[in-house]
Scaffold this motif. Structure first.
Motif, PDB file in Angstrom:
ATOM      1  N   ASP A 108      46.716  27.190  40.730  1.00 38.88           N
ATOM      2  CA  ASP A 108      45.291  27.454  40.831  1.00 38.88           C
ATOM      3  C   ASP A 108      44.705  27.099  42.192  1.00 38.88           C
ATOM      4  OD1 ASP A 108      44.318  28.903  38.872  1.00 38.88           O
ATOM      5  OD2 ASP A 108      43.252  27.318  37.815  1.00 38.88           O
ATOM      6  N   ASP A 109      45.582  26.826  43.147  1.00 38.39           N
ATOM      7  CA  ASP A 109      45.074  26.590  44.495  1.00 38.39           C
ATOM      8  C   ASP A 109      44.818  27.939  45.153  1.00 38.39           C
ATOM      9  OD1 ASP A 109      45.382  23.643  44.853  1.00 38.39           O
ATOM     10  OD2 ASP A 109      47.387  24.171  44.208  1.00 38.39           O
ATOM     11  N   VAL A 110      43.715  28.013  45.849  1.00 40.47           N
ATOM     12  CA  VAL A 110      43.349  29.272  46.472  1.00 40.47           C
ATOM     13  C   VAL A 110      43.338  29.102  47.984  1.00 40.47           C
ATOM     14  CG1 VAL A 110      41.589  31.061  46.638  1.00 40.47           C
ATOM     15  CG2 VAL A 110      41.880  29.797  44.516  1.00 40.47           C
TER      16      VAL A 110
ATOM     17  N   LYS B 269      32.218  31.012  48.309  1.00 41.94           N
ATOM     18  CA  LYS B 269      33.237  29.970  48.206  1.00 41.94           C
ATOM     19  C   LYS B 269      33.896  29.790  49.565  1.00 41.94           C
ATOM     20  CE  LYS B 269      34.118  29.845  43.461  1.00 41.94           C
ATOM     21  NZ  LYS B 269      35.049  29.509  42.419  1.00 41.94           N
TER      22      LYS B 269
ATOM     23  N   ASN C 223      39.563  23.899  42.887  1.00 39.97           N
ATOM     24  CA  ASN C 223      38.366  24.604  42.463  1.00 39.97           C
ATOM     25  C   ASN C 223      37.116  23.976  43.040  1.00 39.97           C
ATOM     26  OD1 ASN C 223      39.775  26.405  41.064  1.00 39.97           O
ATOM     27  ND2 ASN C 223      39.484  25.423  39.059  1.00 39.97           N
TER      28      ASN C 223
ATOM     29  N   LEU D 155      43.421  37.090  49.695  1.00 36.86           N
ATOM     30  CA  LEU D 155      43.116  35.862  48.963  1.00 36.86           C
ATOM     31  C   LEU D 155      44.238  35.586  47.984  1.00 36.86           C
ATOM     32  CD1 LEU D 155      39.301  35.955  48.235  1.00 36.86           C
ATOM     33  CD2 LEU D 155      40.555  34.614  49.913  1.00 36.86           C
ATOM     34  N   VAL D 156      44.818  34.416  48.120  1.00 37.70           N
ATOM     35  CA  VAL D 156      46.003  34.082  47.352  1.00 37.70           C
ATOM     36  C   VAL D 156      45.650  32.980  46.360  1.00 37.70           C
ATOM     37  CG1 VAL D 156      48.317  33.108  47.506  1.00 37.70           C
ATOM     38  CG2 VAL D 156      47.509  34.696  49.254  1.00 37.70           C
ATOM     39  N   ARG D 157      46.005  33.203  45.113  1.00 34.21           N
ATOM     40  CA  ARG D 157      45.851  32.148  44.123  1.00 34.21           C
ATOM     41  C   ARG D 157      47.225  31.789  43.596  1.00 34.21           C
ATOM     42  NH1 ARG D 157      41.855  30.074  40.883  1.00 34.21           N
ATOM     43  NH2 ARG D 157      40.359  31.599  41.574  1.00 34.21           N
TER      44      ARG D 157
ATOM     45  N   ALA E 131      43.244  31.712  51.808  1.00 30.34           N
ATOM     46  CA  ALA E 131      43.223  33.055  52.370  1.00 30.34           C
ATOM     47  C   ALA E 131      44.328  33.170  53.395  1.00 30.34           C
ATOM     48  CB  ALA E 131      41.874  33.323  53.019  1.00 30.34           C
TER      49      ALA E 131
ATOM     50  N   VAL F 120      37.152  28.662  51.407  1.00 34.51           N
ATOM     51  CA  VAL F 120      38.564  28.374  51.160  1.00 34.51           C
ATOM     52  C   VAL F 120      39.286  28.256  52.502  1.00 34.51           C
ATOM     53  CG1 VAL F 120      38.649  29.527  48.923  1.00 34.51           C
ATOM     54  CG2 VAL F 120      39.122  30.842  50.971  1.00 34.51           C
TER      55      VAL F 120
ATOM     56  N   GLU G 110      44.896  37.823  44.825  1.00 32.62           N
ATOM     57  CA  GLU G 110      43.719  37.950  43.991  1.00 32.62           C
ATOM     58  C   GLU G 110      42.807  39.053  44.509  1.00 32.62           C
ATOM     59  OE1 GLU G 110      42.077  34.788  41.477  1.00 32.62           O
ATOM     60  OE2 GLU G 110      40.897  34.486  43.272  1.00 32.62           O
TER      61      GLU G 110
ATOM     62  N   TYR H  96      50.382  36.797  43.073  1.00 35.42           N
ATOM     63  CA  TYR H  96      49.590  35.764  43.736  1.00 35.42           C
ATOM     64  C   TYR H  96      48.311  36.317  44.340  1.00 35.42           C
ATOM     65  CZ  TYR H  96      53.697  32.750  43.613  1.00 35.42           C
ATOM     66  OH  TYR H  96      54.747  32.006  43.202  1.00 35.42           O
TER      67      TYR H  96
END
Lengths: 144, 797
Positions: B493-495, B459, B559, B487-489, B497, B461, B433, B431
């Motif tokens: 695809d939801d990101v 970006k 995104n 940073l977690v993806r 921190a 988040v 990133e 997870y």
């Protein structure tokens, strides 16, 4: 009826845990707390590379905890494949039950009533027989 | 031999061995119910397995024995000696046949009917019963013996099993033992460290550690099985089913290398089989229908497995007709599950999900394959029982996909250990990133309402604080700059921190399930033990994100994190500060630095102006070594890269990575310096990357070098010319027949020989002053290289 029981002290009362269910009695050394869990779950401790969930029996019953000190003893039991360490205030000997678990008119108090299958006579006097599964489920689940 | 068949033989033999003592005990006391039960189970299992394969004789035999024993169990028949003998004869026969199956021989003919007659209830007279088995026995033993002694020998040879079956508990036990050993080792290691260096002990201890690590890996692997193992049994199943239903189906697998816990594989086998049955029976159309719809005659059934974090996702896709929603909803209304009004309110997705409701089947007729009451509801229940989930999506006419999410109980996952509130937690590395320090100037924090936001790389988040999630922290104790941001993806695809106190390490952890009461918090996915034996919780990031509404319903929505306008007044360039060998501070653009190496002085070779360093078996050009004396033992090197080739820069010390805020003031006089910039008020020269690579760039190796033929019979050409030509990037050939891209000929020979097959020719003369229009003096290095270069450019000389 000669069921073997582990005699112990929970919330200042004599209680008995069926000895066949108890894998061992350990001294809790270090507990890794788990945030955001209910009070009665003290945390995790490791016993020979296995993680045990440590429960405070008094809190699990819904009673006041006597507070914990280091080196406290706990009975290791397995429920549904998960290992638990049941923290007790004191663990005595293993003794034989002198009677079937019986109900007492008027009950043992609501908290005890929930997690106990009845009272048994032992050599050291009457004790409440703990229902391990109910104890492990905790006070919230029992109330529900 | 077929894998399945091997399994069958192994299982049958195992049961035979296990029931051996039972048989003897039964013979002693034919009325012993417990023995009858055991033997009944054996023949019953054999019968069941036979049906799966094509062994009609084995099936008949076991069926007869099963019938007789069932009569006894029901009390309709008294087990007597004659029955025992007859059943034993059958079991012997089963054993013989099993051997024959394994050896791939034909089963001995005949005798079965006699055996079957012997166990039948109407075998009345004692004499007859006793006689038949005796009559039969020689027959059975005769057949294999009559053929040859060799198969028998081969059979006993084949009896040595290359694999054994072990109870999983035993594996767990061993695993636990090894884990304990690791803990004991760690303890010992700590004590040894405290005691100081002890060469006599340290050596063996290192070895012990290495062995232990190997054993641990091996044991872990014992429990894991590649999904391939499950996949291999599927083509057969698909083939049989499609034959039965008159359809043509092709299977395709992907991700067979994904490993899953052995037990889990067994758990999903049945649900998977059921999905396949459904897909072939209801999904994929008959070849005629497919052709009519403009599809390929052969249907495709595709299995794709993928590991994501602590989950395995398995997708089963068919390209059949899809779920008939109309029929499905009509049926749901008909059986009274929902009212038409409820159905009307449903989304298509919800309607599709109806197939998981009990009692629904869109099959018009109950076929022999599916639709016998065991429906997708059972599949779902089974998948959920092992902690997984199942979902379906279908497009009418295009096919149906089933998405299975399976947890990896007792599986090893790569984790990142982070700290919060003085404790460590593990995060599945898949997870993660990126990791950013909160103090870094790349990061901006903002607060919108109660939601914290982080701006990173343009970006924005959402940001969660781990301490806050765990309820251990209040707003006023929170300090952004002290935090590290992970940073977690997520798989969706939801990101977001995740702010943690610190990041510790990468570790492979064995995840074990946790008690339900802890599971209820929805924060943790499992527990694992640290090397020192302390437990550590594994965070359940998808659940944490879902609880905070960070997971969007539709993919890709996350995104839409807005792009922040790039209106930076002064673009900052990251640089790395170091001190050169001369002790002076210098800087290099961070993008140039691939990594920092530390190598032994011995790996550096300097001769005159040439300097090279050997790292991991490759030679790199070394620069910066002329600034001062190299250290005696270990040298720090910056490995710089221009994207294609690399070189190393010798430094005394790597200082820091920082920002170059101001501009670079160009300097003249020193070609190795791009300019000077100010860092904290001090001037720092910045290394000129362009200049460095221009000077020391290693010639690029051609992947398809041009070939050059040089005369084979000249010593001069072989020893002096050949290395030069090779260095220029040519492949040297001596073969006259091969058409080379260029041929080099010596002038004196060229006159004599006819020109060989080559696209271009370079002629060399032996004297410098000799007049030659089309030849080059053989020691005119530049001229020769220029000629070769011209060939390379494609110009024909």
């Amino acid at each position: 009826m000669n069921e073997l029981l582990l005699m112990c002290l929970i919330a200042g009362r004599r209680a008995a845990i069926p000895a066949v269910r108890v894998q061992s009695v350990i001294e809790i050394d270090e507990i890794t707390p788990i945030p955001a869990t209910p009070d009665f779950i003290c945390g995790l401790t490791a016993l020979r590379s296995q993680a045990l969930t440590v429960l405070d029996c008094s809190l699990a019953l819904g009673l006041q905890s006597a507070g914990r000190g280091k080196g406290e003893r706990a009975a290791v039991v397995e429920v549904d494949g998960h290992l638990y360490a049941l923290l007790v205030e004191a663990a005595y000997d293993v003794g034989e039950a002198r009677s079937e678990p019986i109900a007492v008119p008027g009950g043992f108090g609501p908290e005890w009533q929930r997690a106990s299958t009845g009272m048994v006579e032992t050599d050291g006097g009457p004790a409440l027989l703990i229902d391990i599964a109910a104890l492990v489920a905790g006070p919230v689940a029992i109330a529900a | 031999m077929d894998d399945l068949l091997a399994d069958f033989v192994a299982e049958t033999r195992e049961m035979l061995e296990a029931s051996g003592s039972e048989l003897v005990a039964w013979e002693a006391d034919p009325s012993d119910r417990a023995r009858i039960d055991t033997i009944f189970r054996f023949v019953h299992t054999v019968k069941g397995n036979c049906g799966f394969f094509d062994f009609p004789r084995l099936e008949k035999l076991s069926h007869a024995a099963e019938d007789a024993l069932a009569e006894c169990r029901a009390g309709r028949r008294e087990p007597d000696k004659a029955l025992v003998t007859a059943v034993l004869a059958i079991i012997d026969r089963i054993s013989d046949m099993t051997d024959a199956i394994e050896a791939g021989e034909d089963l001995g003919e005949g005798g079965d009917d006699d055996l079957i007659a012997a166990v039948q209830a109407d075998a009345d007279s004692d004499a007859e019963c006793a006689a038949i088995p005796i009559e039969v026995k020689p027959q059975t033993s005769e057949t294999p013996e009559g053929e040859d002694a060799a198969p028998k020998a081969a059979r006993s040879g084949g009896g040595i099993q290359r694999s054994i079956r072990l109870p999983v508990e035993l594996l767990d036990e061993v695993m636990k033992g090894v884990s304990d050993m690791v803990l004991a080792r760690n303890d010992l290691a700590r004590r040894l460290r405290e005691a100081g260096e002890q060469p006599t002990i340290d050596g063996p201890f290192e070895r012990l550690s290495a062995i232990l690590a190997d054993v641990r890996t091996a044991i872990t692997r014992m429990r894991m099985q590649r999904l391939e193992h499950l996949f291999t049994s599927l083509p057969r199943l698909v083939r049989d089913l499609s034959n039965e239903l008159g359809k043509q189906v092709m299977v395709d697998f992907e991700g067979g290398e994904v490993e899953l816990d052995r037990e889990m594989i067994e758990m999903v086998r049945d649900p998977l089989t059921h999905i396949i049955r459904n897909a072939i029976d209801h999904g994929i159309e008959t070849p005629a229908d497919r052709l009519r719809d403009g599809k390929r005659e052969i249907g495709l059934l595709k299995f794709a497995a993928r590991q994501s974090g602590n989950q395995i996702s398995l997708v089963i896709t068919d390209d059949g007709g899809g779920i008939n929603i109309g029929k499905l909803t009509a049926k749901a209304v008909a059986v009274g599950l929902y009212t038409q009004a409820e159905i009307d309110r449903m989304s298509d997705r919800q309607k599709q999900a109806l197939i998981f409701e009990p009692g629904l089947s869109t099959a018009e007729a109950v076929s022999s394959v599916s639709g016998r009451g065991v429906g997708m509801d059972v599949v779902r229940a089974n998948i959920e029982k092992v902690g997984g989930s199942i979902d379906v999506s279908s497009k009418p006419g295009d096919g149906t996909s089933f998405y299975l999410q399976l947890p990896l109980t007792l599986s090893i996952i790569a984790a990142l250990t982070v700290g919060a509130g003085g404790q460590r937690y593990a995060i599945p590395r898949s997870y993660v990133e990126e990791i950013v320090f909160g103090s870094s100037s790349h990061v901006d924090f903002a607060q919108a309402g109660d939601r914290r936001l982080v701006t990173f790389r343009g970006k924005r988040v959402p940001c969660l604080s781990l301490g806050e999630i765990l309820g251990e922290e209040t707003d006023n104790t929170f300090d952004w700059t002290a935090q590290t941001l992970v940073l977690v993806r997520l798989a969706t695809d939801d990101v977001f921190a995740l702010a943690v106190d610190r990041v510790y390490d990468h570790e492979d952890v064995v995840v074990k399930p946790i008690a339900p009461a802890i599971m209820d918090t929805k924060l943790y996915a499992g527990t694992t033990l640290l090397d020192d034996g302390r437990p550590m919780m594994l965070l359940d990031l998808p659940s944490i994100a879902a609880m905070r509404q960070l997971v969007s319903e539709t993919r890709g929505k996350a995104n839409a994190v807005e792009e922040v306008a790039q209106e930076e007044t002064a673009r900052s360039v990251p640089i790395m500060l170091f001190t050169g060998l001369d002790g002076r501070r210098r800087a290099v653009r961070l993008e140039l630095v691939r990594r920092i190496d530390t190598i032994d002085r011995m790996a550096i070779d300097i001769e005159g102006a040439r300097a090279q360093a050997v790292i991991d078996g490759s030679i790199f050009a070394l620069v910066g070594q002329d600034r001062g004396a190299l250290p005696d033992e270990r040298c720090r090197l910056l490995r710089l890269s221009d994207g294609e080739c690399e070189l190393v820069y010798a430094v005394r010390e790597v200082l820091d990575a920082t920002e170059m805020a101001g501009e670079i003031v160009p300097v003249s006089g020193d070609p190795t310096i791009e300019g000077v910039t100010l860092v904290d008020g001090h001037p720092v020269p910045v290394i000129d990357g362009h200049g460095l690579f221009a000077l020391h760039r290693a010639p690029r190796r051609e992947s398809h070098p041009l070939s050059c033929r040089i005369p084979a019979d000249s010593d001069w050409a072989r020893t002096i010319l050949e290395p030069l030509v090779e260095a220029a990037g040519y492949r040297v050939t001596h073969d006259d027949a091969e058409e080379a891209d260029v041929a080099i000929m010596l002038a004196e020979e060229a006159a004599a020989n006819t020109p060989a097959v080559a696209r271009s020719v370079i002629r060399l003369r032996s004297e410098p002053d000799e007049d030659g229009q089309d030849s080059i003096y053989r020691y005119d290095r530049d001229g020769l290289l220029a000629a070769l270069k011209q060939v390379r450019r494609g110009g024909v000389a």
